[in-house]
Design an enzyme around this catalytic site. Structure first.
Site, PDB file in Angstrom:
ATOM      1  CG  HIS A  72      15.171  92.950  37.897  1.00 40.01           C
ATOM      2  ND1 HIS A  72      14.948  94.261  38.077  1.00 40.01           N
ATOM      3  CD2 HIS A  72      15.048  93.021  36.366  1.00 40.01           C
ATOM      4  CE1 HIS A  72      14.947  95.065  37.344  1.00 40.01           C
ATOM      5  NE2 HIS A  72      14.870  94.321  35.927  1.00 40.01           N
ATOM      6  CD  GLU A  89      14.107  93.049  32.659  1.00 37.96           C
ATOM      7  OE1 GLU A  89      12.850  93.500  33.602  1.00 37.96           O
ATOM      8  OE2 GLU A  89      14.613  93.907  32.196  1.00 37.96           O
ATOM      9  CG  HIS A 147      19.400  94.392  33.000  1.00 40.99           C
ATOM     10  ND1 HIS A 147      19.105  93.506  34.253  1.00 40.99           N
ATOM     11  CD2 HIS A 147      18.157  95.207  33.073  1.00 40.99           C
ATOM     12  CE1 HIS A 147      17.944  94.005  34.775  1.00 40.99           C
ATOM     13  NE2 HIS A 147      17.295  95.090  33.883  1.00 40.99           N
ATOM     14  NE  ARG A 167      18.355 103.733  39.927  1.00 38.78           N
ATOM     15  CZ  ARG A 167      17.385 104.494  40.627  1.00 38.78           C
ATOM     16  NH1 ARG A 167      17.594 104.854  41.970  1.00 38.78           N
ATOM     17  NH2 ARG A 167      16.081 104.320  40.413  1.00 38.78           N
TER      18      ARG A 167
END
Length: 275
Positions: A72, A89, A147, A167
């Site tokens: 991200h 996150e 991740h 992605r």
């Protein structure tokens, strides 16, 4: 707005790898719904009318197979290229099969050009860092961290209120990949300092705070400094303020607006998140 404690119904999103419930969400791609009080039936985004964008998004994720390898962007890159917030996150592990692992980071010594060549050579899987996890662990995933959640895991995700994902690799499943965007935002040096926190009790990031709360009888607190959100990890009990009282049990979610003194009674464990 009346000072209720609100129970929330999640937005359910089914995927090729399992499902996710957006349990505290003002995001237009999946808003959660208020179950009670003066806002019953309304989307949570209408609770925080004084804020342009609600700051966090909380999900419960169940992975039956591996998710894509992804990354991200930070706030600056997302603002310039996506007109969005970035996405930092963390994951609190609820359930994990024996020996379960997830991907958090890449091997040391890589840079943008080296990683691009590795991807072109079809050898990315060899450069991913795997971490074994168990229930109760927390994994911190700052923006820029490569991740992937793997199969056999169920977890709570607390993140910035953003739905921007690049992605990097999808295990040959043929979905769209965003290699160049990913290469632009990866933290190659690990300076963001993500990773596993064992025996987790608290985490404070620039964007949100997360705490594990153990209630054996009574827990009293106040949301005087800002909203509080709770997801029940295990057990059952009640949460009350002077306006209402709610029964809560495993994986149920409540939202407490700013300015409420509240009390939790019972025998239960909760994940608390706020700004």
């Amino acid at each position: 707005m009346t000072k209720y404690i609100y129970k929330l119904s999640p937005f359910l999103k089914e995927t090729i790898w399992g499902w996710e419930k957006w349990v505290v969400s003002c995001h237009p791609n999946g808003p959660s719904i208020v179950d009670n009080g003066d806002l019953k039936g309304e989307a949570l985004k209408d609770v925080e009318k004084f804020k342009e964008v609600f700051p966090i998004l909380v999900k419960i994720i169940k992975a039956d197979s591996v998710l894509s390898v992804q990354v991200h962007p930070d706030d600056e890159y997302a603002r310039i290229h996506e007109n969005s917030k970035g996405k930092t996150e963390c994951w609190y592990i609820l359930e994990a099969e024996k020996g379960a692992t997830l991907i958090s980071g890449i091997k040391k010594g890589l840079n943008k050009e080296k990683l691009r060549q590795i991807i072109n050579d079809g050898k990315l899987e060899e450069e991913l860092e795997e971490t074994e996890v168990k229930p109760g662990d927390l994994i911190y995933i700052p923006s820029g961290t490569v991740h992937a959640i793997k199969g056999g895991l169920k977890l709570i995700e607390v993140q910035q209120n953003s739905d921007i994902t690049y992605r990097l690799y999808d295990w040959g499943r043929g979905r769209e990949e965003h290699v160049e965007q990913s290469l632009n935002v990866i933290d190659y040096t690990g300076e963001n300092k993500g990773g596993k926190i064992e025996n987790f009790s608290s985490l404070e990031t620039p964007y949100f705070k997360v705490n594990k709360i153990e209630v054996k009888d009574t827990y009293k607190d106040s949301s005087k400094d800002g909203f509080n959100c709770f997801v029940v990890i295990d057990g059952e009990g009640t949460i009350s303020c002077d306006k209402n009282s709610l029964k809560i049990s495993k994986e149920e979610t409540v939202y407490i607006p700013q300015g409420i003194n509240y009390e939790i009674k019972g025998n239960l464990t909760l994940l608390k998140s706020n700004e």
